[in-house]
Design a protein around this motif. Structure first.
Motif, mmCIF file in Angstrom:
data_model
loop_
_atom_site.group_PDB
_atom_site.id
_atom_site.type_symbol
_atom_site.label_atom_id
_atom_site.label_comp_id
_atom_site.label_asym_id
_atom_site.label_seq_id
_atom_site.Cartn_x
_atom_site.Cartn_y
_atom_site.Cartn_z
ATOM 1 N N PHE A 102 17.605 8.605 -18.598
ATOM 2 C CA PHE A 102 18.895 8.088 -19.052
ATOM 3 C C PHE A 102 20.045 9.079 -18.788
ATOM 4 C CE2 PHE A 102 15.896 5.730 -21.799
ATOM 5 C CZ PHE A 102 16.255 4.458 -21.410
ATOM 6 N N LEU A 103 19.733 10.347 -18.690
ATOM 7 C CA LEU A 103 20.728 11.365 -18.340
ATOM 8 C C LEU A 103 20.389 11.889 -16.963
ATOM 9 C CD1 LEU A 103 23.123 13.203 -18.996
ATOM 10 C CD2 LEU A 103 21.551 14.740 -20.155
ATOM 11 N N SER A 147 18.139 -2.345 -15.238
ATOM 12 C CA SER A 147 16.933 -1.958 -14.500
ATOM 13 C C SER A 147 16.359 -0.638 -15.013
ATOM 14 C CB SER A 147 17.263 -1.821 -13.011
ATOM 15 O OG SER A 147 18.301 -0.864 -12.819
ATOM 16 N N ASN A 148 17.237 0.270 -15.493
ATOM 17 C CA ASN A 148 16.761 1.550 -16.020
ATOM 18 C C ASN A 148 16.175 1.416 -17.424
ATOM 19 O OD1 ASN A 148 16.358 4.348 -15.766
ATOM 20 N ND2 ASN A 148 18.244 4.792 -16.870
ATOM 21 N N LEU A 149 16.554 0.365 -18.145
ATOM 22 C CA LEU A 149 16.051 0.138 -19.501
ATOM 23 C C LEU A 149 14.720 -0.605 -19.525
ATOM 24 C CD1 LEU A 149 19.347 -0.883 -21.325
ATOM 25 C CD2 LEU A 149 17.869 0.989 -22.011
ATOM 26 N N ASN A 162 25.203 -3.374 -12.424
ATOM 27 C CA ASN A 162 24.952 -4.819 -12.619
ATOM 28 C C ASN A 162 25.297 -5.213 -14.048
ATOM 29 O OD1 ASN A 162 23.961 -5.116 -9.960
ATOM 30 N ND2 ASN A 162 21.951 -4.408 -10.614
ATOM 31 N N ALA A 163 26.541 -4.916 -14.441
ATOM 32 C CA ALA A 163 26.960 -5.119 -15.836
ATOM 33 C C ALA A 163 26.940 -6.581 -16.251
ATOM 34 C CB ALA A 163 28.370 -4.545 -16.032
ATOM 35 N N GLU A 164 26.953 -7.495 -15.266
ATOM 36 C CA GLU A 164 26.953 -8.919 -15.625
ATOM 37 C C GLU A 164 25.640 -9.338 -16.279
ATOM 38 O OE1 GLU A 164 24.748 -8.861 -11.829
ATOM 39 O OE2 GLU A 164 26.536 -7.848 -12.576
ATOM 40 N N LYS A 165 24.555 -8.575 -16.047
ATOM 41 C CA LYS A 165 23.240 -8.959 -16.584
ATOM 42 C C LYS A 165 23.180 -8.840 -18.101
ATOM 43 C CE LYS A 165 20.611 -7.888 -12.423
ATOM 44 N NZ LYS A 165 19.474 -7.172 -11.826
ATOM 45 N N ASN A 166 23.992 -7.959 -18.675
ATOM 46 C CA ASN A 166 24.022 -7.839 -20.140
ATOM 47 C C ASN A 166 24.671 -9.045 -20.807
ATOM 48 O OD1 ASN A 166 22.862 -5.292 -20.068
ATOM 49 N ND2 ASN A 166 24.822 -4.256 -19.895
ATOM 50 N N ASP A 199 14.594 -8.678 -19.969
ATOM 51 C CA ASP A 199 15.428 -8.939 -21.144
ATOM 52 C C ASP A 199 16.743 -8.131 -21.063
ATOM 53 O OD1 ASP A 199 16.315 -9.954 -23.518
ATOM 54 O OD2 ASP A 199 15.020 -8.724 -24.787
ATOM 55 N N PRO A 200 17.610 -8.458 -20.080
ATOM 56 C CA PRO A 200 18.815 -7.653 -19.856
ATOM 57 C C PRO A 200 19.857 -7.763 -20.965
ATOM 58 C CG PRO A 200 18.846 -9.596 -18.457
ATOM 59 C CD PRO A 200 17.511 -9.581 -19.131
ATOM 60 N N LYS A 201 19.787 -8.817 -21.802
ATOM 61 C CA LYS A 201 20.811 -9.023 -22.829
ATOM 62 C C LYS A 201 20.508 -8.301 -24.143
ATOM 63 C CE LYS A 201 22.624 -13.147 -23.175
ATOM 64 N NZ LYS A 201 22.789 -14.605 -23.343
#
Length: 816
Positions: free
Chosen positions: A498-499, A593-595, A628-632, A645-647
């Motif tokens: 994450f960092l 994708s990183n989460l 890809n901020a639209e996925k949230n 589960d991007p949201k």
């Protein structure tokens, strides 16, 4: 430059600053909506002048050696930078757009597009170099604990016989090509011999041969002279870079001079720090006791005067109200007593007024709805009161009082001014002694009350602030990791990815040119699209200037998040890395994708968001990037992404953003190329500023081709038609152009440049293999952008303008 030259630059800068401060007051007066153009012009000219001042103050602060002058310059530099951000905010509200067409203003003020470039103060990185080194060492240590990550690329195994067959095939092909070229040369020789046998040798006389040789030689010389004259003329008018313009030796000497100046700054600053401690100690020993006794006598005299006038001893002012400094503000005892009583009565009245305010709020809401329609017709334009103008004014007055009439001969070695230092430290010492004396005199006043008035003095309660409750609610946050250190949290974030360590990319590397025809397009009722230069400028204003300085961030208009919208290949990730490089910020990655597969469940999401924002605050400045901020904010999650589960981060992300306050140098930057898939409300609530990035225009493509080729170590010659490449590459993004350049300029092709110059046609085949950005894709992005809150306001404003123009046209026809 010498110190005298910097002093002259400082003097001229304050002359300009005085003119700008005189122009600030008229902007606060409301202006009717019909005068929007003139109001916008005044704002734009002020904005450009402040940008020029920011550039000058940055140079002065970076190179001046005098420690006391540099402290003043730092305040002025931060104040001017904050004022630039405020004017940018006013321009957005006036223009109803994030991008502004200032070409006509530049022309009127006789400025160039380079003057519109936002300067990034050099102290952003210079003053936190040690912190950045420590962070780098900390990351390196954590990564070393994790062990070397070996990424072994597995190649497909090949049988020995198959490999030999491939080598033989390649060798036969090579020999075939050599044989073909050899046979071609033999045929040419045979053809030439045949022609000579049939036609015979043409024999020239000695004079004819001499004339032919002279013609060839004189033609060659004249072509060389003509080419040299043409190049000289183009260099003179500024159409080509001069050969003498880039002198590495001069540049090296200039950089060396700047480094020497910075070393002198460090030496003088150390001397000044030692002198500050010594001066403070000397003043405390010599003047401290006298100050203490003098303050006590003055306060006792005030006790006596108040008792003589009112018949009782006064209440001692609370420390939150200023303590005994309130007594010595050139006021009589009666005035001080009246003020204290009025303040006590006001606190009671405010409680009574609160109930009345609640009743009046309902009436006001109804009245606002009725007045709203009238205001739409008669909208008034004005700027909001500035928080930075008082800071700039105070710095300007200090310059006039202390440094304006001082000659450099007073400080030949650029050392500090001891008299000014004593005056400053005397004020600090007086404040320290006043606090100590206040504690003693409060006790003495209690004793006087008991002895004379036979009553206990009740201390005056400090006034409660209205905003205290609201801000208190926002700042309350549960700490899910109270027992963990920053180092342990940092290590966990690095381990889980994450960092990340950001690549070194400067904002200058984002290449793009200015929009030269913006005002012309506006006059033709065509909405101009922003250029790459405008995108770079907005990222510098919204991201770099705010995150670089805590003083600027604490007072500037608060912006917590930015969304970069544009097709792939436009350099959105590059801009995120540039913000981190220019400010020294940490880069956190919260992309969907990183989460995936990390911290499952509701509590897991809360924990990771809390950890990221906590470490980002503690190690600020920080950038939290979401690709890809639209996925949230999906309208419908695709089947293949349901496992991801991007949201799930949506709610916790918005809550964490609201808790960011002025001074928290943490910014969320999202990037997306498909915003149409997201819910508009949720996306626009989370991201406060939306920057649209369309395909590059002709000017930007021209600059991109030239500079990208030159960065590969290739000098652009006249054989390479850059203009044709810029025209042909319409619809291609900077990423496509860079990909085509890398495909053509291989190591082998670079070695052949001396014999075979680079030609534009070599790039066409590689461009044809790439898929450009089609008109339909760009139009869908534009349609989406004009559905955002700011886009809707812009569209409505244009429609209203068209209606008004139609009405005026009808009235003119009737009059005729």
């Amino acid at each position: 430059m010498s110190e005298q030259a910097y002093q002259r630059l400082w003097d001229s800068s304050h002359v300009t600053l005085q003119e700008l401060l005189d122009q600030e007051l008229p902007l606060l007066e409301p202006v009717p909506d019909r005068e929007r153009q003139s109001f916008h012009y005044r704002l734009s000219s002020l904005y450009l002048y402040y940008l020029g001042l920011l550039r000058r103050f940055d140079t002065l602060y970076d190179q001046m050696v005098h420690p006391q002058k540099r402290r003043l310059l730092r305040r002025l530099l931060d104040g001017v930078a904050g004022r630039v951000l405020e004017l940018k905010d006013d321009l957005v509200r006036t223009d109803l757009s994030e991008y502004h067409c200032l070409d006509h203003v530049l022309q009127d003020l006789k400025l160039t597009p380079a003057d519109l470039e936002v300067p990034i103060p050099k102290y952003f990185l210079l003053e936190q170099s040690t912190i950045l080194k420590e962070r780098g060492l900390m990351l390196a240590e954590i990564l070393s604990r994790m062990g070397p990550v070996t990424s072994e690329t597995s190649f497909p195994e090949m049988h020995r016989t198959t490999a030999i067959i491939l080598l033989q095939r390649a060798e036969r092909a090579r020999q075939g090509r050599l044989r073909a070229t050899f046979m071609r040369e033999i045929r040419k020789e045979e053809e030439r011999d045949r022609k000579i046998r049939e036609e015979g040798w043409h024999r020239f006389s000695q004079d004819q041969a001499a004339i032919i040789i002279q013609k060839v030689w004189k033609g060659y010389l004249q072509r060389k002279r003509t080419q040299h004259d043409r190049w000289t003329e183009m260099e003179f008018i500024g159409m080509l870079p001069s050969a003498h313009q880039v002198n590495l030796r001069v540049m090296y000497q200039a950089g060396l001079g700047e480094d020497i100046g910075r070393l002198r700054q460090i030496e003088k600053e150390e001397e000044f720090q030692v002198a500050m401690v010594k001066t403070h100690d000397v003043l405390r020993e010599t003047e401290g006791p006298d100050m203490k006794e003098k303050l006590k006598e003055q306060i006792r005299q005030w006790f006596i005067e108040c008792h003589a006038l009112t018949g009782r001893f006064p209440d001692y002012p609370d420390e939150s109200l200023g303590g005994s400094s309130l007594i010595f503000a050139d006021k009589t005892p009666e005035q001080v007593k009246m003020e204290l009583e009025v303040q006590a009565q006001e606190s009671k009245k405010k409680n009574q007024e609160k109930n009345k305010e609640k009743e009046n709020e309902k009436k006001e809401r109804k009245q606002k709805k009725e007045k709203g329609r009238k205001r739409e017709a008669d909208t008034m334009l004005k700027t909001w009161p500035s928080k930075f103008i008082p800071v700039i004014n105070a710095g300007h007055e200090e310059y006039i009082n202390m440094w304006k009439n001082q000659h450099e001969s007073i400080h030949p070695t650029q050392s500090f001014d001891p008299e000014a230092l004593r005056v400053e430290k005397r004020k600090e010492l007086e404040e320290e002694i006043r606090i100590q004396v206040d504690e003693l005199m409060r006790q003495e006043l209690k004793n006087l009350h008991l002895a004379v008035d036979r009553e206990e003095g009740k201390p005056l309660k400090p006034l409660k602030k209205k905003a205290g409750k609201k801000t208190g609610k926002k700042k309350k946050e549960k700490d899910l990791t109270p027992d963990r250190s920053v180092e342990s949290l940092l290590e966990e974030l690095v381990v889980f990815g994450f960092l990340r360590k950001s690549e070194t990319v400067t904002l200058k590397d984002y290449i793009g040119d200015f929009l030269y025809l913006g005002s012309t397009l506006n006059l033709a009722n065509k909405l101009p699209m922003p250029s790459l230069f405008d995108i770079r400028q907005n990222v510098a204003l919204y991201g770099v200037l705010r995150l670089g300085s805590p003083d600027i961030h604490a007072m500037a208009p608060l912006i917590r998040s930015i969304l970069l919208v544009g097709p792939s290949g436009m350099g959105k990730k590059m801009l995120v890395k540039a913000v981190c490089t220019e400010t020294g910020a940490n880069l956190f990655d919260l992309s969907p994708s990183n989460l995936q597969g990390k911290y499952p469940g509701k509590m897991g999401v809360q924990m990771i968001v809390h950890m990221v924002f906590k470490v980002a605050r503690l190690l600020q400045p920080s950038v939290i990037w979401i690709g890809n901020a639209e996925k949230n904010f999906y309208k419908r999650v695709p089947k293949e992404e349901k496992e991801m589960d991007p949201k799930r981060i949506k709610k916790d992300l918005t809550k964490a953003l609201r808790l960011l306050s002025p001074g928290d140098r943490v910014m969320l930057i999202g990037t997306t190329d498909q915003p149409q898939l997201a819910e508009m409300k949720g996306l626009c609530r989370t991201y406060e500023r939306i920057l649209f990035m369309p395909r590059p225009d002709y000017a930007s493509r021209f600059v991109l081709w030239r500079q990208m080729i030159e960065t590969q170590g290739v000098q652009v010659t006249q054989n390479l038609d850059i203009s044709a490449l810029a025209k042909v590459s319409d619809g291609y993004t900077p990423g496509h152009i860079l990909q085509a350049i890398h495909s053509v300029l291989t190591e082998r092709r670079v070695l052949q440049l001396s014999k075979q110059p680079l030609v534009a046609s070599e790039f066409l085949g590689h461009l044809a293999k790439l898929e450009p950005m089609y008109r339909e894709e760009e139009e869908s992005l534009k349609d989406w952008y004009f559905k955002t809150p700011l886009g809707k306001r812009k569209v409505k404003f244009i429609k209203d303008q068209d209606v008004e123009e139609a009405k005026l046209a009808k009235e003119r026809k009737k009059r005729k």
